[in-house]
Design a protein around this motif. Structure first.
Motif, short mmCIF file in Angstrom:
data_model
loop_
_atom_site.label_atom_id
_atom_site.label_comp_id
_atom_site.label_asym_id
_atom_site.label_seq_id
_atom_site.Cartn_x
_atom_site.Cartn_y
_atom_site.Cartn_z
N GLN A 155 0.56 15.63 73.82
CA GLN A 155 0.73 14.21 73.62
C GLN A 155 1.27 13.81 72.17
N CYS A 156 0.17 14.27 71.27
CA CYS A 156 0.54 13.87 70.00
C CYS A 156 1.11 15.12 68.95
N GLY A 157 0.70 16.25 69.39
CA GLY A 157 1.41 17.57 68.61
C GLY A 157 0.35 17.94 67.64
N ALA A 158 -0.96 17.31 67.87
CA ALA A 158 -1.99 17.93 66.69
C ALA A 158 -2.37 19.24 67.06
N PRO A 159 -2.52 20.01 65.84
CA PRO A 159 -3.21 21.59 66.39
C PRO A 159 -4.71 21.42 66.98
N LEU A 160 -4.67 22.38 67.97
CA LEU A 160 -5.77 22.25 68.63
C LEU A 160 -6.63 23.67 68.53
N SER A 161 -6.04 24.71 67.92
CA SER A 161 -6.62 25.90 67.66
C SER A 161 -6.58 26.46 66.07
N SER A 162 -7.20 27.54 65.70
CA SER A 162 -7.04 28.05 64.50
C SER A 162 -5.84 28.74 64.53
N TYR A 163 -5.21 29.22 65.47
CA TYR A 163 -3.99 30.03 65.49
C TYR A 163 -3.01 28.90 65.24
N ALA A 164 -3.18 27.83 65.43
CA ALA A 164 -2.06 26.65 65.07
C ALA A 164 -1.78 26.63 63.65
N ALA A 165 -2.91 27.07 62.90
CA ALA A 165 -2.52 26.84 61.36
C ALA A 165 -2.41 28.56 60.77
N THR A 166 -2.40 29.36 61.42
CA THR A 166 -2.22 30.62 60.82
C THR A 166 -0.85 31.21 61.27
N GLY A 167 -0.38 31.08 62.46
CA GLY A 167 0.67 31.54 63.16
C GLY A 167 1.94 31.06 62.00
#
Length: 159
Positions: free
Chosen positions: A39-51
């Motif tokens: 819905q909003c595109g916010a990162p949900l996991s730590s992978y979202a910041a490392t990939g």
């Protein structure tokens, strides 16, 4: 064990499929294992910041949130610093394109300057709206004191 001492059946993967992960930003339900909120595109996991690509999406979410819901004047100042330099660079590129006659430089400078202006305008406008809304919801101490003494004097004395 249940109350009648019969063993509970094990939870299967098909039963767990009905579960969802809530987004920390908008509280929208998301399927387990996704990296970003649908819905909003916010990162949900730590992978979202490392990939590698996911990092770009997470950074984009941070800029969108800063522009749409600036919580503090420091955020607005940071946006002004980042996009102020982009505006300046776009203006310089546009002027150099005019002097050299290169229409691609002019176009690139104009697009860069317009994007920077849009971000600066949007962030500042949303910050001012948010502060005005907060001031309307939260009375100031002077207003609270004025309301506490209402009706003490003669009618119409303080109107």
């Amino acid at each position: 064990m249940s109350r009648d001492d019969t063993p509970l059946p094990p939870v299967s993967a098909s039963d767990a499929a009905g579960e969802s992960e809530l987004c920390r930003q908008c509280l929208a339900p998301n399927p387990p294992g996704v990296a970003f909120c649908g819905q909003c595109g916010a990162p949900l996991s730590s992978y979202a910041a490392t990939g590698p690509f996911e990092h770009l999406f997470a950074e984009g979410h941070a800029y969108r949130r800063a522009a749409e819901q600036p919580q503090n004047w420091v955020v607005v100042l940071g946006i002004w610093l980042i996009f102020g330099f982009a505006l300046l660079g776009g203006a310089v590129l546009f002027v150099i394109g005019i002097e050299s006659g290169a229409w691609t430089q002019r176009l690139l400078g104009l697009v860069l300057a317009l994007i920077a202006l849009l971000m600066l305008f949007k962030t500042t406008r949303n910050f001012i709206r948010q502060r005005r809304g907060r001031q309307r919801r939260e009375p100031t101490p002077a207003a609270v004191n004025d309301d506490a003494g209402a009706g003490d004097g003669p009618p119409g004395a303080f109107d």
